[in-house]
Write a protein that holds these residues in place. Structure first.
Motif, short mmCIF file in Angstrom:
data_model
loop_
_atom_site.label_atom_id
_atom_site.label_comp_id
_atom_site.label_asym_id
_atom_site.label_seq_id
_atom_site.Cartn_x
_atom_site.Cartn_y
_atom_site.Cartn_z
N LEU A 249 31.05 44.28 41.29
CA LEU A 249 31.97 43.32 41.90
C LEU A 249 32.24 42.16 40.95
CD1 LEU A 249 33.56 42.05 44.25
CD2 LEU A 249 31.39 41.07 45.06
N PHE A 250 31.19 41.64 40.33
CA PHE A 250 31.36 40.49 39.44
C PHE A 250 32.25 40.85 38.26
CE2 PHE A 250 26.83 39.11 40.82
CZ PHE A 250 27.33 38.73 42.06
N TYR A 251 32.03 42.03 37.68
CA TYR A 251 32.83 42.43 36.53
C TYR A 251 34.24 42.83 36.96
CZ TYR A 251 33.46 43.82 31.69
OH TYR A 251 33.88 43.89 30.39
N PHE A 252 34.36 43.38 38.18
CA PHE A 252 35.67 43.66 38.76
C PHE A 252 36.51 42.39 38.75
CE2 PHE A 252 38.59 43.71 42.34
CZ PHE A 252 39.17 44.97 42.29
N LEU A 253 35.86 41.27 39.06
CA LEU A 253 36.57 40.00 39.14
C LEU A 253 36.81 39.39 37.76
CD1 LEU A 253 37.77 37.76 40.85
CD2 LEU A 253 35.50 36.77 41.08
N THR A 254 35.78 39.33 36.90
CA THR A 254 35.94 38.63 35.63
C THR A 254 36.78 39.43 34.64
OG1 THR A 254 33.82 39.52 34.80
CG2 THR A 254 33.78 37.37 35.89
N PHE A 255 36.41 40.68 34.37
CA PHE A 255 37.21 41.47 33.44
C PHE A 255 38.54 41.86 34.07
CE2 PHE A 255 38.45 45.33 31.12
CZ PHE A 255 38.41 44.83 29.82
N GLY A 256 38.53 42.10 35.38
CA GLY A 256 39.78 42.42 36.07
C GLY A 256 40.77 41.29 35.95
N SER A 257 40.30 40.05 36.07
CA SER A 257 41.19 38.89 35.92
C SER A 257 41.78 38.86 34.52
CB SER A 257 40.42 37.60 36.19
OG SER A 257 39.95 37.55 37.51
N PHE A 258 40.92 39.12 33.53
CA PHE A 258 41.38 39.13 32.14
C PHE A 258 42.48 40.18 31.93
CE2 PHE A 258 40.96 41.31 28.03
CZ PHE A 258 41.36 40.29 27.18
N VAL A 259 42.22 41.41 32.36
CA VAL A 259 43.19 42.49 32.15
C VAL A 259 44.46 42.25 32.97
CG1 VAL A 259 43.61 44.97 32.45
CG2 VAL A 259 41.40 44.18 31.62
N ALA A 260 44.28 41.84 34.23
CA ALA A 260 45.44 41.64 35.11
C ALA A 260 46.37 40.57 34.55
CB ALA A 260 44.96 41.25 36.51
N PHE A 261 45.81 39.45 34.09
CA PHE A 261 46.66 38.40 33.53
C PHE A 261 47.30 38.84 32.21
CE2 PHE A 261 44.88 35.79 36.75
CZ PHE A 261 45.66 34.64 36.84
N THR A 262 46.57 39.65 31.43
CA THR A 262 47.13 40.16 30.18
C THR A 262 48.36 41.04 30.46
OG1 THR A 262 44.96 40.15 29.11
CG2 THR A 262 46.65 41.55 28.13
N VAL A 263 48.25 41.86 31.49
CA VAL A 263 49.35 42.77 31.85
C VAL A 263 50.49 42.03 32.54
CG1 VAL A 263 49.95 44.71 33.35
CG2 VAL A 263 47.84 44.79 32.00
N TYR A 264 50.13 41.05 33.36
CA TYR A 264 51.09 40.41 34.25
C TYR A 264 51.86 39.27 33.60
CZ TYR A 264 51.40 36.31 37.45
OH TYR A 264 51.75 35.16 38.09
N LEU A 265 51.21 38.54 32.67
CA LEU A 265 51.81 37.32 32.13
C LEU A 265 53.09 37.53 31.32
CD1 LEU A 265 48.78 35.05 31.07
CD2 LEU A 265 50.53 34.57 32.79
N PRO A 266 53.16 38.50 30.36
CA PRO A 266 54.37 38.58 29.53
C PRO A 266 55.66 38.67 30.34
CG PRO A 266 52.67 40.00 28.65
CD PRO A 266 52.18 39.54 29.99
#
Length: 504
Positions: free
Chosen positions: A209-226
């Motif tokens: 759960l913790f890594y779902f949130l921390t790494f998931g946030s990193f990947v999601a923002f990387t994909v979503y931001l551009p």
């Protein structure tokens, strides 16, 4: 042999950089690709999410295969396999082509499990957090693609830009062939046996759960931001790519720092700060702020997510020494899935409501729940340590309530007195009285406990079999935060047998 070991950290880190570069090709170039291939908002979300999904799921077998076959073979084979989807995507002209190519690009994200499984074999436990943090700098590959790919695409086109990745894949496959460790220690436990062993641990699912949130946030923002920065704030594509690269660079830089902090301090305390920060940042973003406040919120997410990513993998070898490969695979898979669902969820929410606020509030709630769970794990860990001390100390220990009724004893108590826990709990310590001390002795003991909070000295007691022995006894009053006595703890050892040994 020693030289081969020294080169593994830089070699595998550079290999991860390339894997992540390839993994995010589609999201990095999406502003250009959608100009040539007509995509709906739903199709666009799926095209960027599919590589994340496949890369996440593949991390579980990749961790297992690394233990069996070594990092050298896994990186070589992975880079060779990636040549096909890179070529396919460079020739894509439809939504279906992008989905098929993207599915196989997921291999680039799966290689993350290789290093976190292989590298700890070369270092002592007290350095695992920092080493995995250094390896995690491979996240920089997403920044290189997010910034470099759009810049190249504006000059030579997105199709040729994609094909350039094949050159790097061939080079790194060759480097792993020449420099990879050919004698890495294999682990051959069957995969299902390892999965069953780790899946019974609640700690695994909390770390997931913790890594779902921390790494998931990193990947999601990387994909979503551009794409979001272009469509929502009307930034040009290169500017959006540079801002996304800044987010990635900060998160990546914080990863080894998070690992170092996990080595140096209690990792649970670091994670408390991480999830508190993520909660605050997500609440800020949910109010759809200006570009300045939006930047503050995103950079706070990067700071906390990067720190958390490094700290979490410090905990894995502490709990899963024999199944580190499969545990790393499962935890990192959940992290990848954390990057798969949020972009789809945000797209769906935006389609229904015209804003992203609900999605960010959901992130805040999950971060807050994780904060609570980390606190629980922290205190549970302290209780477990206390229980181990109680169970394994050679001194006998008994705990009573304020009425003098025994509530707990340890194995050493049974060894010295002969009374089992079932026989002692619920009764009073008077079961041990020898009759050799008068009432004044015990009155003095209680006076000292009331006035000083402790008493210690020699006392004659009786075992269950009737044998009288001499012990050294320490009794301490245990108080709560209001300074009220809640329990008494007695610790004693048989000094009579020690004296007989010395005299004999």
């Amino acid at each position: 042999m020693q030289d081969a070991k020294k080169v593994q950290l830089p070699l595998q880190t550079v290999s991860l950089v390339l894997g992540f570069m390839v993994w995010v090709i589609l999201s990095s170039l999406m502003p250009y690709i959608k100009e040539d291939i007509e995509l709906t908002s739903s199709q666009l979300a799926w095209v960027t999410a599919v590589p994340v999904l496949i890369g996440s799921v593949m991390r579980i077998p990749y961790g297992y295969w690394t233990n069996r076959h070594g990092a050298r073979r896994l990186f070589m084979i992975s880079f060779a396999l990636l040549l096909a989807p890179v070529f396919w995507v460079s020739r894509a002209d439809s939504f279906g082509d992008l989905i098929v190519g993207g599915a196989f690009l997921g291999i680039g994200g799966a290689v993350f499990s290789v290093g976190v499984t292989s590298l700890p074999k070369y270092y002592p436990k007290e350095r695992h957090g920092f080493v995995n943090g250094i390896y995690g700098i491979g996240n920089l590959g997403t920044a290189i693609s997010a910034f470099g790919a759009p810049a190249l695409a504006s000059s030579i086109g997105w199709s040729r830009t994609v094909m350039l990745y094949s050159v790097a894949l061939v080079l790194l496959a060759g480097c792993n062939f020449l420099l990879g460790d050919r004698k890495e220690t294999p682990v051959r436990t069957p995969i299902m046996e390892q999965i069953k062993a780790v899946s019974r641990s609640e700690k695994l699912w909390f770390l997931c759960l913790f890594y779902f949130l921390t790494f998931g946030s990193f990947v999601a923002f990387t994909v979503y931001l551009p794409n979001f920065l272009v469509s929502h704030f009307d930034l040009d594509k290169v500017d959006a790519g540079m801002r996304t690269a800044g987010f990635i660079a900060l998160a990546t830089a914080m990863r080894p720092i998070g690992g170092w902090l996990g080595d140096r301090y209690n990792p649970f305390k670091i994670l408390m700060l991480v999830f508190a920060g993520l909660t605050a940042a997500a609440i800020l973003l949910s109010f759809s702020p200006s570009i300045a406040l939006y930047t503050v919120g995103c950079l706070t997410v990067a700071l906390c997510a990067g720190t958390g990513n490094g700290t979490i993998f410090k905990l894995v070898p502490l709990y899963f020494t024999k199944q580190a490969g499969i545990a790393n695979g499962m935890i990192s898979a959940m992290g990848g899935l954390g990057g798969f669902f949020p972009p789809l969820l945000l797209t769906a929410i935006y389609g229904l409501t015209g804003q992203y606020s609900i999605g960010f509030m959901a992130l805040a709630q999950i971060a807050l729940a994780s904060f609570v769970l980390v606190n629980w794990m922290f205190f549970q860990d302290k209780l477990t340590l206390s229980a181990h001390v109680l169970e394994n100390t050679i001194e006998a220990i008994l705990i009573t309530d304020t009425n003098g009724v025994i509530t707990s004893v340890n194995p050493a108590f049974t060894a010295i007195t002969g009374y089992s826990a079932d026989e002692a709990v619920g009764r009073k310590p008077s079961i041990l009285k020898s009759g050799k001390q008068d009432k004044g002795f015990y009155d003095e003991m209680w006076r000292s406990l009331r006035e000083k909070g402790y008493w210690q000295g020699e006392i004659w007691n009786r075992r269950k079999n009737g044998e009288i022995y001499l012990e050294w006894l320490s009794v301490t009053a245990i108080r709560n935060e209001a300074e009220e006595v809640k329990n008494y703890a007695g610790m004693f050892s048989d000094i009579g047998s020690n004296r007989r040994t010395v005299e004999g």
